[in-house]
Structure formats: C-alpha cells, structure tokens
Design an enzyme around this catalytic site. Structure first.
Site, PDB file in Angstrom:
ATOM      1  CG  ASP A 551      42.102   3.503  52.077  1.00  0.00           C
ATOM      2  OD1 ASP A 551      42.928   3.175  52.812  1.00  0.00           O
ATOM      3  OD2 ASP A 551      41.143   2.860  51.578  1.00  0.00           O
ATOM      4  CG  ASP A 626      40.719  -2.454  54.430  1.00  0.00           C
ATOM      5  OD1 ASP A 626      40.554  -1.441  54.764  1.00  0.00           O
ATOM      6  OD2 ASP A 626      41.528  -2.795  53.143  1.00  0.00           O
TER       7      ASP A 626
END
Lengths: 951, 503
Positions: A551, A626
């Site tokens: 990430d 996200d």
C-alpha cells in the site's frame, strides 16, 4: 486501539486538518490543477497552429530496422532526433529526444519486457516535402512531412493517425539557467564569438549550421533568443508550502495525435470516471500522477493512485492504441469535433452528407523525459491487447486461491480476532480463502515485524489457517520507520539504499510510522535486497501461506507536496520527477520477486498494489484504493476496472462494501453480488467503521451474502481459465462489451454492465431500492441464457429484468460451455479434486464451445507443461472433449458429474464414449419448459478424451 | 492412466456404498434409508432407486439422498462421534482434507490423516462440564444468597428512603416554618436597615465633601509656593503630572487652561478649578490620598442564587454525583429539582444554621436511594450487589475498570488520562436472556468516530471478575465478566450429563 488514532491525529494534524474539514469529498485544493503545475500551464497555453518544427530530410538515415532524422525548431534552432521503428505485430514506435541534450534525459527502463523486435522498414518515395515509408503488410504507410514536421499513418487512402498535425509538438530543451553567474559569462562570450563569426563568414556555410548547433556558446544564444519567454515556474515553483527547486529547469515534452473517424477513446487509468473518456476542453486534462488521494471524488479527471499511459481509440472499423512511455507527471487533453454536436446535428450532417469526418484529437504533455510512443494499429481490439502485451507483458497467472474471496479489515485486532473471524465463516458456512492484516499488525508500523502483544505467535496463527486450507495477506508498505533499533532501516541506511533529498541526505517524510525513509526501488540492487527480506528466515513469523500487500506506494508522503514525494528528491542521477509514476511498479516488482524467491522459484506469488504503471500486470493485483460506502462508488468500480483491463491490468477489484463510511445492508449485499463477478474480490473497511463481517446483518442478509460468495466459488474454474487466457494473450478478463462486439456502436459507451471473458454478461444492480435493471444484450445473432433461471433471450436488445435482493442479472452466451464446481467448500483449495458440472449453452446453430484448464493451482509447473487444457465443443448433437495441449502432462482426480445443456431438445438416448472405445448409456432429465437437458453423472475423468452423443 | 482412474473411481464408489451402511445418517433418520427399497427424498419431492443413495450424485433437492457424500450443496453429514457429542456438519466438509468429526468419519476418502479424538474430547468436555456444573451449582447458591441479600437490602433501603423522605419532609416543613418566622422577623429589621443605609449614605457624602475641602486647602497651600495667596501658572508648572495631555511638556497655556484661563487664582477661585486638578495631583509630601469610596453595602448584600454554587466548595458534593450530573443532564429529572429545590433554598437561606450539612446529606441520600431502587437489578435483584462496586482488569497497555450500573473506563498503564468507555445504559441481552449483556453508552467521543461504548457479556462464575476486554470495532468495546448472578439452576443446563458418558 482507539487511542492510536488520537495520537495519529496530533501527529498528522496539518494534513488531516485540511483533509477532514468536515466533508467527505476530496479536498481538491490539496492537488494541482493544470494551471498550478507550471509545465502543464506552459504547454497548454500553446494553441494549435503551424508547428515550428521542420524535418531535416538530408539528415535521414534508414537502416533495416529504423529511420532516424533530425528535426529543427525554427524558433530556437534546437535540434531533435526522431527515431522511427517498425515493430513486430503492427506497432510503430516513434522516439523523439534532443539531438544533443545538455545532459541525458530519462528513458523509462524495465517496463518493456524486452527490446521490442523490429521489422524492416522500406522507403517508398522521397522528395523535398517528405518521405513515404512502407509499414509492411496491408498497404500501411507512414508519411513524414518536412515543413512543418508531421507524421501520418495511412492504410490505403485512410489516415489512421496523425502526429503533430495540430503543431503541438513541444520539446523544452535542457538549458543553462540565465540568472546565474555562469550563464552571464557564457552568454557574453557567446555574443562576442557570434560577432566575430559574422565578420568572417560572408555567406552561409552548409556545414556551419551543424557546427553552430554543436557549439556550447550557440546553445546559450538559443537560450537568449527565448529570453522573453521566461516564465514563472521554469526554474522553481511552489505549491502550497512546498518548493520545487527544479535544478534542470524546464524539460517538458508534448505531442498531439489526431484520430480521424474516432469518437470513442478509452484507457489512461487511473481515474474515477466513465469508461469512455470525455473531452477536456472545458476543464482540466486527465492527469497521470500517482497520488494518495484522500476520499477521492467521482467523475473527474484528477489523478489517482496509479498511471498507465495507454489510450485506446475505437470505431466500428478499427481499434488503435497509443502507449506514451513516460513516467513523469503527465496530462492528457482530449478534444473532439463532434463532442459539442447534438444527436440531431450529427444526423443532419449524415443526411446532408456534408459532414466532416468525426475526429478525436489527443494531446500528451509530460514534465520530463523523452517522447517515446508506441502506436498500436490493431486493427481489432484483440490485436491491440496482443500488441500491448508484446511490449509490457501479460497479466501474471495468480494462484487459484487468489481468485476466491478475500476478507480484509483495517484491522483484525489480534490473533484471537483472526481466529474468531475464521471460525465465523465456518459457523455461517461462507467460504473464504484469505484473511488480511492491515498496518496495525506490525510492531509500531515497522513492516516485516509483528506486534508483540497482539500477534505474539504469528506462525501459530498461520498454522491455524493452514489447517483450514486458508491463507493470509499481511501489509508491507515501502515507507520505512526511521529508527536505529529497526533492522530493515539500519540495513537500508547502511547500504545507502534510501532515496536522497536535494541536498544529498536521506529523504525523510511522514507516513504511518512517523518519520520514514523511502528505499530507492528504481535500483536493481535495492530490489534484490528487498526481495531477499521475504525469505522465511528473514521475515520472522512468515510462512508459505502468508502473502503480501503493498500500500502507500505512490509513494504517499503525508507532509509532501500533494501527499507525495518532492520532485527534486534524487534517485541516483535522476530526479524523482523523472521516475515518479514508476515507484509503485518497482515496489510490487521487488515484492513479487521476493515471494517467488522464498519458495525457490516454485510458488506463484500474490501481491496486491495500490500504485501501478504500465507493466504492473506482470506482478499481481491492483485495487481501486480508498473508495467509500456509497452507491456511486459501487457503480464506478465497473468503469474503473474495465479501464484497467483494457490496458493489461486484469486483476482488478474495488473494496467490497466501500472503505470509508458504513454501507447500508442493501448496499453491502449489492456490493458482494457485484464483487463476486469482478476479478479481485475482497471486502475491506476503514478502522473507524463498525464491523461488517457477512453475518452481522441478520440471517436473511447473511444468506444473501453467502449465496453471492458461493456463486463466485462455483465459477472459479471459469475464472481460473480466464486468467490462464489473460496470461497467455493479454486480453482483459473483465471486458467492455465493445471488445466482443466492436462493430455495434450501441456497446461503445456501456459501462454499467460487462463481460467476463466472452461468455458471461453481468449487469450489477447499483441503484438503491432497484426493482429492475435494463441490460443491453449484445449481438444480433446471439442468445443469452439467464444463469439463475435458464430463461433464454435474444441478443441486440435492451431487456428490462426485474430484480429482487437475491441476485443480480448474469447471462451465459449461447454458444459457450462453462465449467463449474458446484460443491462449494470452505476454501477453494478444499475444492481441488471436486467434480465439474458443464454448462453448455447452445446458440441458434445448436453449437457451443469452451475450454477447461486444470493445473496444480499454485506453482510455476504449468510453465513446464504440467497442465490440462481441453477443448469442449458441442456440434451435431455431440459434445466432446479434445486435448488442446497434447505436449502437456497433468492428471486430475476431478471428473464430470453433470452436464447441463441449455436450449436443448429432448433426446431419446444419450451415449458416452470414452477413449478406449467403451460406450455407456447416460441417464438424463429434460425440462421441457426451459429446454434444459441434464445429463446425470456421466462420470468420466475431466482430463481425458470423451464424447457424449445425443440421439 | 485414465483407465486406472476409472478403476479407482469404481472402487471408491463401492467403498462409499459400503460405508453407507455404517454411518451417514443419524439414528432417527436411518429408518428412511432402508437398503434395497426405493428411497423417497425426505422432502417427498421424488423417489429414487436405493442404489442412488450415497452414490456421490445429488438427486434430491433437499440433499437427503446423499447423507454420506459431498454431492449435495445443502446436505448435512452426521458424525456419530462415539465418546463425544454427535454432530451434524455441512456435507461440503466431507472429504475436504480437514478433520471435522472427532471420529474421523468425515474424511474417509481424502487422504487426510485424522486421529480419532472423541474420547479425549469427551473426557475433556465432561471435565469441563463437571467443572461448569460445579461452578453453576455453587454460583447458583451464591445467586440465591444474593437474591436474599438484595431483598433485605432493598427493603432496608426502601424503609430508609421512606424514613429519609419523612425526615426530609419534616425538615422541609420545619425549614419552611422557620423561614416564615425568619422573614416575618426580618421584615422590620429590613426596613430599619434600609433607613439606616440611607442615613449612612448621606453622612458618608458629607464626610467625603469635608475631606475634599480639607484636601483642597492643603493643596492650595502646597501649590502657593510664594505664599502670596494665589496659585499662579508658574506654581502649577512645577507639577508636571498635571499636564492635561500628558505629552511630556506642560506648557504655560495648558497651566492657564487648568486655572480657568487666568494667570492666577485665589482660594475662592481655586475651589472652582479644583476639579481640574484633584484627580492628577500628587502631593509634594507624597502622602497618599485616602481612598474616598468605602461602603458597608457589600457586607449586607444578599446571597445571589447564581453565585451560590461557587460558594459551596465542590468537595461537599460527592464525586459520583458530580459525574452523574454531567452525564445525565438530559435524562435526570432530579436535576431541575436539585437547583431550585426548597431544601436547597432553605440551605442557602439559613446558611448559618448548623442543620444545613445534615440537610444536604439527606438530600443526596434521598437521591441515591431513589436512584438505586429504580435500577433493574434483575428478576431477583441478584445484580444489586454490583452497585457501587468496581472491578479492574489490567492488560499490557491499559487498566480497564468496570463499575456496574455506573461506568466503564480505560486508563493507560504508564501515564495518561482516563478515558470513559461508556456510562450505564441498559440490559441488552436477547429476549430470552436479557440479563446476559449490559450496554454502557455515550463514553468519550472518538476522533472521527462514534462515542465510545462497551458491551459487557456476563457469564456464570463463582467469582465476580472481569475476564477480558477487547475492541472488536473501533470505539466499541467488549468486556467479559463473570458473576454468580447469572448462574442458572444446574439441572436445567445439563439434564443428562451422565447419559453422555455411556456413549
């Protein structure tokens, strides 16, 4: 613990204060518009017109594999070198660099899988206006015009694509800074020298021009000529509180492409926008700059986490592609001569026959590097996929289990939590394969470590999962906590592997651990070291069933400009500016390599990444970052993954349920139903959201989610086969309708439904309270069978389908055979040896075909021909299985337990013939109302030759 | 090799058939699977030849034809588990390589090396059950005691409350009477006081005037440096503090201005310009000018109710109450009373009365008792003993504190302030077992999240302890708590614990 975030809050106050100012939408002020990015503003100010560039035909050199010639900018006399290659597979490569740059300009390495093999170019004709070259077969030619310089690629009398036809080729040459002392000295000397020369040379010397160009003094003069053009932001610029020192000065490149006859362009992910790209005349261009965008907004051209500079252009006759190989910040403008026209206006043009050809014009602008563009000439969509795959490779072939369901949350709190969630899936009889651990599992955000209290015995936990034939993914981000007690940090520092700041020290930024360093993944030696950290004896607590998630690899720097790294940070000799969009690509590359190496090259890796670039498909999966628990985010997951699939990245998914906020039960169920039909199927949730394991919403919803997940598991054989195909061909798995129906304009803008492979059509339900959806069933000769009811529908129609909460519309194409495993177990590995049910859907010609691919599901042995690939075909009432890979060897315990033939008529007798010539009768049932014939337990092994005859 | 596989398959099929005879269905259901006779699906949907029972192909919609294979997606498999508890598992767990039945019967063809662990599990379970039965038994006895104690405690409290209420009433009456008496008595006094005040004011003004005059004369003498009976501009200039614009230069014109535009004044004229001078004048002898303002008013001022609470030291109010007042502001109807109750007014009124402290006590005793009695302490008030108690659990990072019917909190072990994880809300167990879960709500707000809350799960135990805490969702805590108060009568829990040993 709750207290954590509160500490975070104070640490990241500045960042968060801006981000969290009460609204859920992105704070656009944190990210640059074109106007705020000096080079974009500069370049975009150039308007179409006559190009100042001229091709110097006398400099042309043509070898067997390439053509080179020089271009000159008549305004500043700076010369460029044009290289033109004909590549195998109908690709033309155009490279433009400065002939003699002040210092080398960055050329993107490691993205192409090899130096692309060339094909001979031949000269067809030449005069003082230009040259015509043959591009091999199909009467394709490239015309190089000299004054002004432009390239036209033709087939027969049609122009397929023109370059610099609008005169927007711009190449900011590297130069000395003018307001510095060294410049002044040089420029004074230069003008003196210039005067002397003029005195001594009465007339132009043919060699003179060349000499002048090579003369450093002349360079300075060139710069002087441009003096009035000096603008703010050439030598330094700032955004909010961040300064960019821009030591190399202006270095942007730009080129325009005209696409006659084209009204639909696609690709250039990642944007939260429709599948069909919009024109950008009235707003910002689409931006490609990998950024960690907090709570991104939908339907706009803002940059997101990844960048693939590949655009596809399509009309009913042809598909072409443009691959702009540049890793710097890039903006793409799109305009169209029909964009403003109404449908009526277009019709009027058509009737009057006077219309100009529709045309789309595209312009690419990058901050640094060179122009290196691959023009893929199709002509079919599938040709484009194979052309692009020949350059950057295909989707990696993941372990089968990675195609199953993934359960994630930020965070599963401790080992007990993991164990309870695992048990919850068994208790509620919902299958899953992977459980994920986010950043909280580490010891203080030190990756490769475990929290000593919450995850005190990771191997015990992983062993517990092994016993259920399940797996785990733990996060490993590329920001490394600056902490002299942290082994990883110490080693990176001592080896000098960190990215440096402009002053030569280790670059430090804020991220999850607080102050962090960023390893320089552009270095091969750094990547090799990183890969070695995944060895079982290095990564303590890791085991064979632990995989990795990368990430924050844009890279995300909380206190950096636009939440990323300063562009003047240094990767060896190169600025971060040059390599920015490559960083995430390299992180995933190194991580995947680590997972391969730890098994001695035996096991396939699985690595999920948020940032990506062209070629990232070779290293694993991506997700759309996200997102939020909103219906529109569910909806946008379709075009976002479709766009990625078009540019090679098939293994795509969105956080099921939405990352931020808390979904309504209806949204959650609909998201599971959609996610079950998208390539990467993972539920994920933000730390602040209430728990949402599938059984927390009452028995009715548990049952709905269970059913959605089970549908995914029954189709795993089909998904696996699709990935095998994608790995072989580069074709997208989740694909827009137009890819299969390229001549049907009704499909060109559809992005609320999609195909999986050729044979499954999925129309998710993305409206709250929907009682039905209208799906377009493509193909005028096609039949489509509802997979839930076996109801048959004709193609080329818009069909209203009533829906309930129980499922979303999914159709199997008539003419296809899809293998399923109907014995859904608690994980995909548990289903390895289970028997297949074949779904044979007949087309109007009463034929069908499909494939069945089987291997061990997790190793690279398929590369050693250890697999089964069967061709299944139904024709003339005979269904047969034929070996498509006779040189491959593999055996399976799986057998054929059932064959369901949709659109069949009732036979009197069904006979199974196996290879030895044995014949046996097969029992069957026939449902006349739906024309469904079910053959009961033919029982043959799935890996052998057989045929079934209906009489 | 397919032939081999085919043979293998045929063999397996036979093996499956053979196994059918021995297990695959529970005793109750076995009667339906009568060998040789056609089998009717248990849902009655169809009848199939018996050789299709357990032939690894699903014929019945309800999955009933394959009780021993994984063929039916909705089937279930019966593990006899001799020595332990029999169980049904989903048929998808047959031959999946994972040992589910302790008697290993679910993995008859997967190659999984399962050990028969039924005896072990059985004895372990019996041990646990025995232990639990013991606990339940003792716990239940304790619970009976708790109920008894609660009963008498409650009666006692009720009686006390009644008593207190009576005495409170008495006191209030008494106070009311006293107040009336006092007010009546005070009325003339008040009038007299007002008269006195007025006279005092007049007198004070006269004195002030007198003092001022004396002062003026004194200043005149001081200023009249040459003692010529006049204060002149030159005399004034020696007093730079008199500079009207305080700009550092005291000019003659300015001085003249102070003297009313003339060069000099005599004592009579000085009186008319005195006001220009007296404020700023600093005596040459530097003697302080006595402050003219002095009134007896403050001493006689009546207490203002708004300021009243400040006059009571906070310690007078028990801390618990204080908390409650803050947290229950909206819910507690007492609060309004509290502020204007006659008791309090009387307390304020009769501040000097020795009885006031006792009176205050009574008020709180009264409130506490009312509150305590109003709690739902369970059907037999068996949870009453938890009231007013607190239980702690220490983890690696925090000390958790549960004060039943009050609040839950968390305090970092190594410094840092306490966080409220919720105040008593309500019982939230399922309908048939309401008293198994407690909910504490409206704790400290979470950054970007909800207010903290805690669910307390109660299980039977001899002792009253917090067993564990966790935070399954952010800011939603879960606490496990044992208490005898939830222990059930043992017989009803394990009716035939002895029968199991026979298996």
């Amino acid at each position: 613990m709750a207290a954590f975030t509160e500490r975070m809050a104070s640490v990241l106050l500045l960042w968060l204060a801006v981000c969290l100012s009460g609204t859920w939408a992105v704070d656009k002020g944190n990210f640059k518009t074109c106007d705020q990015s000096a080079f974009c503003k500069r370049q975009r100010a150039l308007k179409p017109g006559e190009s100042p560039y001229r091709a110097l035909l006398e400099t042309m050199e043509l070898t067997n594999t390439r053509l080179t010639l020089q271009l000159i900018n008549d305004n500043n006399k700076v010369r460029l070198l044009l290289e033109l290659y004909r590549l195998q597979g109908n690709i033309t490569r155009v490279k433009i660099n400065e002939l003699k740059p002040l210092k080398p300009r960055y050329e993107v390495p490691d993205v192409l899988i090899r130096e692309p093999p060339t094909e001979p170019l031949s000269l067809l004709s030449q005069d003082e206006n230009g040259v015509v070259l043959s591009l091999g077969a199909e009467s394709q030619r490239v015309i190089v015009s000299a004054r002004p310089f432009r390239l036209d690629i033709m087939e027969g009398r049609d122009v397929l694509m023109s370059l610099n036809s609008r005169g927007l080729l711009a190449f900011e040459h590297l130069r000395m800074r003018k307001d510095t002392f060294s410049y002044k000295v040089t420029s004074t000397v230069a003008s003196v020298w210039d005067n002397i020369k003029r005195v001594f040379s009465s007339q132009a010397d043919p060699e003179g021009e060349k000499k002048e160009e090579a003369d450093p003094a002349n360079q300075a003069e060139t710069a002087k000529e441009e003096e009035e053009k000096v603008e703010d932001g050439m030598w330094e610029e700032s955004f909010k509180s961040h300064a960019d020192s821009k030591p190399s000065g202006p270095s942007a490149v730009s080129l325009d492409f005209s696409l006659p006859g084209v009204e639909h362009v696609y690709g250039i992910p990642e944007h939260a926008d429709t599948l069909r790209l919009k024109t950008t005349d009235n707003g910002d261009p689409y931006r490609l700059y990998n950024l960690d965008v907090f709570q991104y907004e939908l339907y706009n051209p803002m940059a997101l986490y990844g960048a693939v500079p590949v655009m596809l252009a399509h009309n009913a006759q042809r598909t072409t592609g443009i691959f702009w190989l540049n890793a710097a910040e890039t903006w793409v403008d799109i305009s169209s001569n029909t964009a403003g026209k109404t449908v009526f206006g277009k019709m009027l043009d058509y009737v009057q026959g006077s219309s100009e050809t529709p045309q789309t014009d595209v312009r690419w602008i990058s901050e640094s590097g060179i122009i290196d563009v691959f023009i893929m000439l199709g002509p079919t969509p599938k040709d484009i996929f194979s052309q692009y795959a020949s350059l950057t490779g295909t989707q990696s072939f993941p372990p089968l289990s990675a195609l199953a369901y993934h359960q994630c949350r930020w965070n599963y709190n401790d080992q007990k939590d993991v164990q309870e969630v695992d048990a919850g899936f068994d208790e509620h009889d919902i299958p899953y394969d992977f459980i994920w651990l986010d950043i909280e599992h580490t010891d203080g955000k030190r990756y490769f470590t475990w929290d000593p209290h919450k995850f005190a015995s990771p191997k015990e936990m992983l062993q517990g999962l092994v016993e259920k034939k399940r797996k785990m993914v733990a996060i490993v981000d590329p920001h490394i906590k600056v902490d002299s007690n942290y082994k990883i940090h110490n080693e990176i520092r001592s080896k000098g592997f960190y990215i440096k700041n402009k002053d030569g020290g280790d670059y430090e930024g804020w991220c999850w651990p607080g102050s962090a360093g960023y390893p320089d993944f552009t270095r091969a030696d750094m990547r090799a070291w990183w890969a070695s950290m995944f060895a079982y004896d290095q990564y303590e607590g890791s085991m064979e069933n632990l995989y990795t998630w990368n990430d924050m690899n844009e890279p995300s720097v909380f206190n950096g400009p636009e939440v990323t790294m300063h562009k003047d940070a240094m990767h060896g000799a190169w600025e971060h500016r040059d390599v920015h969009n490559l960083y995430g690509f390299y992180v995933q590359m190194a991580t995947a390599e680590g997972l391969i190496q730890r098994s001695g090259g035996v096991e396939r890796p699985f690595v999920l990444t948020r940032a990506f670039f062209a070629g990232s498909q070779r290293y694993g999966a991506v997700w759309t970052g996200d997102n939020a628990a909103e219906w529109d985010h569910l909806k946008i997951s379709i075009p976002m993954c479709l766009s990625l699939g078009l540019v090679g990245i098939s293994f795509c998914g969105a956080d099921v349920g939405g990352f931020f906020k808390s979904p309504s039960t209806e949204l959650l169920v609909r998201w599971y139903q959609t996610g079950a039909y998208q390539p990467f199927f993972r539920a994920h949730a933000h730390l602040d959201t209430p728990r949402r394991e599938p059984w927390l919403f009452g028995p009715e919803n548990t049952a709905l989610i269970r059913e959605a997940v089970r549908q995914r598991y029954t189709l795993l054989p089909y998904w696996y086969q699709q990935f095998y195909q994608a790995h072989q061909t580069g074709e997208p798995i989740m694909r827009p309708l137009w890819v299969e129906y390229p001549q049907d304009p009704a499909t060109f803008a559809i992005d609320d439904e999609f195909l999986i492979g050729r044979d499954l059509l999925v129309h998710p339900v993305t409206e709250e309270g929907a009682r039905g959806v209208t799906a377009y069933l493509p193909g005028k000769d096609e039949l489509w069978f509802d997979v839930h009811t076996f109801q048959k529908h004709n193609g080329a129609q818009n069909l209203y389908i009533p829906v309930t909460m129980s499922s979303i519309p999914v159709f199997q194409r008539g003419g296809s055979i899809i293998p399923r495993k109907l014995r859904v177990r608690r994980s995909s590995t548990c289903m390895e040896h289970d028997p297949y049910t074949l779904y044979v859907a007949l087309n109007p010609q009463r034929t069908a075909e499909g494939e069945l691919y089987i291997d061990d599901g997790h190793t690279f042995n398929y590369e050693k021909k250890e697999f089964i690939l069967r061709k299944l075909s139904f024709t003339k009432n005979i269904l047969s299985s034929v070996n498509m890979a006779p040189d491959a060897q593999f055996s399976t315990r799986s057998w054929i337990e059932r064959i369901i033939i949709l659109g069949a008529s009732k036979p009197s007798k069904v006979t199974l013939k196996t290879a030895g010539g044995q014949e046996s009768q097969v029992e069957f049932e026939f449902d006349a109302s739906m024309s469904v014939l079910t053959l009961r337990k033919p029982g043959m092994n799935a890996g052998v030759d057989w045929s079934v005859t209906l009489q | 090799s397919w032939q081999f596989l085919l043979i293998l398959f045929v063999f397996l099929k036979k093996a499956v058939m053979a196994l059918t005879r021995f297990f695959c269905s529970s005793l109750q259901e076995r009667q339906f699977y009568e060998e040789g006779k056609p089998f009717t699906c248990l849902d009655g949907s169809r009848t199939i030849p018996f050789d299709r029972v357990n032939d690894d192909y699903c014929d019945c919609e309800d999955g009933s034809d394959e009780p021993g294979t994984a063929a039916c997606p909705n089937g279930s498999f019966h593990c006899t588990n001799a020595g332990f508890r029999p169980a049904f598992i989903p048929s998808s767990r047959i031959n999946d390589g994972i040992c589910d039945c302790c008697d290993t019967t679910d993995e008859y063809n997967s190659g999984a090396a399962c050990q028969n662990t039924c005896r072990e599990l059985g004895s372990k379970e019996r041990e646990i059950m025995k232990e639990m039965a013991e606990i339940a038994k003792e716990g239940f006895l304790l619970k009976q005691q708790l109920i008894q104690e609660a009963k008498s405690g409650l009666e006692e409290k009720k009686a006390k409350l009644a008593e207190v209420q009576v005495s409170k009433k008495d006191l209030e009456d008494k106070l009311e009477a006293l107040r009336t008496v006092k007010e009546t008595a005070e009325q003339p006094e008040k009038e007299a006081k007002e008269r006195h005040l007025k006279a005092w004011e007049d007198e004070k003004a006269a004195i002030r005037l007198e003092k001022d005059k004396a002062k003026m004369a004194e200043v005149f003498l001081e200023l009249d440096d040459d003692a010529d009976g006049f204060v002149s501009v030159a005399d004034l200039l020696t007093h730079s503090e008199l500079d009207p614009d305080s700009d550092g230069s005291f000019t003659e014109a300015e001085a003249q201005g102070l003297l009313g535009g003339v060069d000099k004044v005599d004592t009579a004229a000085f009186e008319s310009v005195w006001n220009n001078i007296k404020e700023k004048y600093v005596s040459e002898s530097n003697a302080d000018i006595p402050a003219p303002v002095e009134t007896p008013q403050e001493e006689t001022r009546e207490p203002v109710p708004e300021n009243d609470s400040e006059q009571y030291p906070e310690e007078d109010i028990p801390e618990e109450e204080e908390d409650d007042d803050e947290e229950d502001e909206d819910e507690d109807p007492d609060d309004g009373d509290y502020k204007v109750s006659p008791v309090r007014i009387s307390i304020r009124f009769m501040k000097d009365d020795h009885e006031f402290l006792f009176n205050l006590d009574l008020h709180f005793v009264c409130r506490n008792l009312e509150k305590e009695i109003s709690f739902d302490f369970g059907p037999g008030a068996e949870f009453a003993y938890l009231y007013g108690q607190c239980y702690e659990l220490s983890t690696s990072e925090y000390i958790y504190r549960l004060c039943p019917f009050n609040r839950v909190s968390q305090k970092p072990k190594y410094g840092g302030s306490e966080t409220n994880l919720g105040s008593w809300g309500k019982w939230t167990g399922p309908e048939d077992n309401v008293y198994s879960l407690m909910k504490y709500e409206h704790g400290t707000g979470c950054w970007q999240g909800p207010n903290r809350s805690t669910t307390v799960k109660l299980t039977c135990g001899k002792e009253t302890v917090v067993l564990s805490t966790s935070e399954p969702s952010r800011c939603e805590y879960l606490m496990e708590f044992t208490t005898p108060a939830v222990c059930q009568e043992p017989q009803s829990l394990y009716p035939d614990a002895h029968d199991h040993t026979e298996l």
